[in-house]
Design an enzyme around this catalytic site. Structure first.
Site, PDB file in Angstrom:
ATOM      1  N   ASP A  89       0.884  -1.162   0.000  1.00  0.00           N
ATOM      2  CA  ASP A  89       0.000   0.000   0.000  1.00  0.00           C
ATOM      3  C   ASP A  89       0.935   1.230   0.000  1.00  0.00           C
ATOM      4  OD1 ASP A  89      -2.330   1.632   0.437  1.00  0.00           O
ATOM      5  OD2 ASP A  89      -1.752   1.752   2.548  1.00  0.00           O
ATOM      6  N   LEU A  90       0.411   2.392  -0.324  1.00  0.00           N
ATOM      7  CA  LEU A  90       1.277   3.589  -0.386  1.00  0.00           C
ATOM      8  C   LEU A  90       1.138   4.474   0.859  1.00  0.00           C
ATOM      9  CD1 LEU A  90       3.151   5.519  -2.061  1.00  0.00           C
ATOM     10  CD2 LEU A  90       1.056   6.569  -2.924  1.00  0.00           C
ATOM     11  N   ASP A  91      -0.058   5.077   1.004  1.00  0.00           N
ATOM     12  CA  ASP A  91      -0.269   6.048   2.087  1.00  0.00           C
ATOM     13  C   ASP A  91      -0.259   5.344   3.442  1.00  0.00           C
ATOM     14  OD1 ASP A  91      -0.748   8.383   0.390  1.00  0.00           O
ATOM     15  OD2 ASP A  91      -2.593   7.373  -0.213  1.00  0.00           O
ATOM     16  N   THR A 133       1.430  10.326   4.254  1.00  0.00           N
ATOM     17  CA  THR A 133       0.685  11.406   3.602  1.00  0.00           C
ATOM     18  C   THR A 133      -0.583  11.764   4.370  1.00  0.00           C
ATOM     19  OG1 THR A 133      -0.097   9.626   2.230  1.00  0.00           O
ATOM     20  CG2 THR A 133       1.439  11.147   1.203  1.00  0.00           C
ATOM     21  N   LYS A 175      -8.539   6.916   6.643  1.00  0.00           N
ATOM     22  CA  LYS A 175      -7.369   6.160   6.173  1.00  0.00           C
ATOM     23  C   LYS A 175      -7.817   4.972   5.324  1.00  0.00           C
ATOM     24  CE  LYS A 175      -3.878   7.474   9.490  1.00  0.00           C
ATOM     25  NZ  LYS A 175      -3.061   7.102  10.637  1.00  0.00           N
ATOM     26  N   GLY A 176      -7.254   4.877   4.142  1.00  0.00           N
ATOM     27  CA  GLY A 176      -7.574   3.758   3.257  1.00  0.00           C
ATOM     28  C   GLY A 176      -8.891   3.941   2.507  1.00  0.00           C
ATOM     29  N   ARG A 191     -11.299   8.895  -2.090  1.00  0.00           N
ATOM     30  CA  ARG A 191     -11.464  10.354  -1.982  1.00  0.00           C
ATOM     31  C   ARG A 191     -12.941  10.731  -1.856  1.00  0.00           C
ATOM     32  NH1 ARG A 191      -8.896  13.598  -6.808  1.00  0.00           N
ATOM     33  NH2 ARG A 191      -7.236  12.091  -6.363  1.00  0.00           N
ATOM     34  N   SER A 212      -2.635   0.719  -4.371  1.00  0.00           N
ATOM     35  CA  SER A 212      -3.097   1.875  -3.596  1.00  0.00           C
ATOM     36  C   SER A 212      -4.436   2.397  -4.099  1.00  0.00           C
ATOM     37  CB  SER A 212      -2.045   2.985  -3.709  1.00  0.00           C
ATOM     38  OG  SER A 212      -2.562   4.211  -3.249  1.00  0.00           O
ATOM     39  N   ALA A 213      -5.225   2.957  -3.182  1.00  0.00           N
ATOM     40  CA  ALA A 213      -6.495   3.582  -3.548  1.00  0.00           C
ATOM     41  C   ALA A 213      -6.283   4.977  -4.131  1.00  0.00           C
ATOM     42  CB  ALA A 213      -7.380   3.690  -2.314  1.00  0.00           C
ATOM     43  N   SER A 214      -5.071   5.508  -3.985  1.00  0.00           N
ATOM     44  CA  SER A 214      -4.828   6.902  -4.369  1.00  0.00           C
ATOM     45  C   SER A 214      -4.714   7.082  -5.878  1.00  0.00           C
ATOM     46  CB  SER A 214      -3.540   7.403  -3.715  1.00  0.00           C
ATOM     47  OG  SER A 214      -3.222   8.674  -4.238  1.00  0.00           O
ATOM     48  N   ASN A 262      -3.293   9.681  -6.883  1.00  0.00           N
ATOM     49  CA  ASN A 262      -2.052  10.467  -6.981  1.00  0.00           C
ATOM     50  C   ASN A 262      -0.813   9.601  -6.775  1.00  0.00           C
ATOM     51  OD1 ASN A 262      -3.416  13.102  -7.151  1.00  0.00           O
ATOM     52  ND2 ASN A 262      -4.048  12.685  -5.054  1.00  0.00           N
ATOM     53  N   LYS A 270     -11.047  -0.949  -1.495  1.00  0.00           N
ATOM     54  CA  LYS A 270     -10.774  -1.881  -0.412  1.00  0.00           C
ATOM     55  C   LYS A 270     -11.906  -1.724   0.615  1.00  0.00           C
ATOM     56  CE  LYS A 270      -5.842  -0.817  -0.962  1.00  0.00           C
ATOM     57  NZ  LYS A 270      -4.662  -0.148  -0.400  1.00  0.00           N
ATOM     58  N   GLU A 319       0.030  -3.377   4.609  1.00  0.00           N
ATOM     59  CA  GLU A 319      -1.113  -2.452   4.677  1.00  0.00           C
ATOM     60  C   GLU A 319      -1.204  -1.787   6.039  1.00  0.00           C
ATOM     61  OE1 GLU A 319      -3.746  -0.851   3.922  1.00  0.00           O
ATOM     62  OE2 GLU A 319      -4.005  -1.327   1.822  1.00  0.00           O
ATOM     63  N   ASP A 320      -1.681  -0.543   6.082  1.00  0.00           N
ATOM     64  CA  ASP A 320      -1.881   0.118   7.378  1.00  0.00           C
ATOM     65  C   ASP A 320      -3.357   0.293   7.717  1.00  0.00           C
ATOM     66  OD1 ASP A 320      -2.218   2.130   5.348  1.00  0.00           O
ATOM     67  OD2 ASP A 320      -2.163   3.616   6.949  1.00  0.00           O
TER      68      ASP A 320
HETATM   69  C1  BG6 Z   1      -5.628   6.112   0.381  1.00  0.00           C
HETATM   70  C2  BG6 Z   1      -5.565   7.027   1.594  1.00  0.00           C
HETATM   71  O1  BG6 Z   1      -4.401   5.481   0.184  1.00  0.00           O
HETATM   72  O2  BG6 Z   1      -5.946   6.892  -0.779  1.00  0.00           O
HETATM   73  C3  BG6 Z   1      -6.881   7.778   1.758  1.00  0.00           C
HETATM   74  O3  BG6 Z   1      -5.334   6.224   2.754  1.00  0.00           O
HETATM   75  C4  BG6 Z   1      -7.174   8.554   0.477  1.00  0.00           C
HETATM   76  O4  BG6 Z   1      -6.788   8.649   2.860  1.00  0.00           O
HETATM   77  C5  BG6 Z   1      -7.186   7.588  -0.727  1.00  0.00           C
HETATM   78  O5  BG6 Z   1      -8.434   9.205   0.567  1.00  0.00           O
HETATM   79  C6  BG6 Z   1      -7.415   8.313  -2.049  1.00  0.00           C
HETATM   80  O6  BG6 Z   1      -6.324   9.157  -2.283  1.00  0.00           O
HETATM   81  P1  BG6 Z   1      -6.252  10.306  -3.380  1.00  0.00           P
HETATM   82  O7  BG6 Z   1      -4.784  10.669  -3.429  1.00  0.00           O
HETATM   83  O8  BG6 Z   1      -6.723   9.693  -4.672  1.00  0.00           O
HETATM   84  O9  BG6 Z   1      -7.137  11.409  -2.927  1.00  0.00           O
HETATM   85 MG    MG Z   2      -2.772   3.138   3.594  1.00  0.00          MG
END
Ligand code: BG6
Ligand code: MG
Length: 220
Positions: free
Chosen positions: A9-11, A17, A45-46, A49, A114-116, A118, A145, A169-170
């Site tokens: 996982d990333l964040d 972050t 967390k996790g 957005r 990762s769910a992000s 970014n 997730k 994973e966190d």
């Molecule tokens: C997850 C974070 O990895 O990504 C969440 O733990 C975040 O807090 C989610 O909302 C989505 O991230 P982003 O960068 O697409 O807004």
């Molecule tokens: Mg995470």
């Protein structure tokens, strides 16, 4: 020996972050007159957005149209990205590079899950983009997730069998996703919180080389 693959996982695992997400959500919550603390931020967390915004709106009992949500989500991300722009390799969590380099030196396939949306930008900023053989991020998955989609896609990209994958994973939802995928889940954080993880470490500093060797050799 069966070839293992590792998925991160990333964040909250590779980079911290959460503090930047908090600052950006806090600004939006303040603008909307919603009280939002660092403790409240734990719930995000996790979480994706859009779901994070919905949780904040619920906290403040505020309703808005989909168009308004889209505008606020864009504002929040713009704000978040202004913090990401300041990131360097110093923002990688302690001992993560040691673990990544150890696995790399043993030719272990590695992916980001990762769910992000970014994720690639963040990895590029901290200089870790080249470290991963595959990246699955929030732009590629339709189910968040605890759905296992992100990790199953990552395993597929690495041509790995889920049973041979180890996930770091966190977030509780991330541990659940790894377990549902049939992967070996390792929690980074508090044992009392990540109760469903197969193993929990406070951070990567606690993860020894011997433990990594054991994971690489372990039969599924
Ligand atoms: C997850 C974070 O990895 O990504 C969440 O733990 C975040 O807090 C989610 O909302 C989505 O991230 P982003 O960068 O697409 O807004
Ligand atoms: Mg995470």
């Amino acid at each position: 020996m069966t070839q293992k693959a590792f998925i991160f996982d990333l964040d909250g695992v590779i980079v911290d972050t959460a503090k930047f997400h908090y600052l950006a959500w806090k600004k939006l919550a303040d603008d909307l007159g919603i009280s939002f603390s660092e403790e409240d931020n734990e719930q995000l967390k996790g979480v994706s957005r859009v779901r994070s915004l919905e949780i904040i709106l619920q906290m403040g009992k505020v309703t808005m149209t989909d168009t308004e949500k889209t505008v606020h989500l864009a504002e929040k991300n713009e704000d978040y990205l202004s913090y990401i722009a300041t990131m360097t390799s110093d923002d990688i969590l302690p001992d993560v590079p040691r673990v990544l380099h150890f696995l790399k030196s043993h030719n272990i396939p590695m992916a980001l899950g990762s769910a992000s949306k970014n994720a690639k930008q963040i990895l590029a900023k901290v200089g870790l983009l080249e470290m991963f053989d595959a990246i699955v991020d929030g732009n590629e998955v339709s189910k968040a997730k605890p759905d296992p989609e992100v990790f199953l896609n990552a395993a597929a990209k690495l041509s790995a069998t889920p049973a041979n994958c180890v996930v770091f994973e966190d977030a509780i939802a991330g541990i659940q996703a790894a377990n549902v995928a049939g992967m070996y889940s390792i929690g980074i954080g508090h044992r009392e919180v990540l109760t469903e993880a197969k193993q929990v470490f406070k951070n990567f500093t606690e993860i020894s080389t011997q433990f990594l060797e054991h994971l690489i050799q372990k039969t599924a």
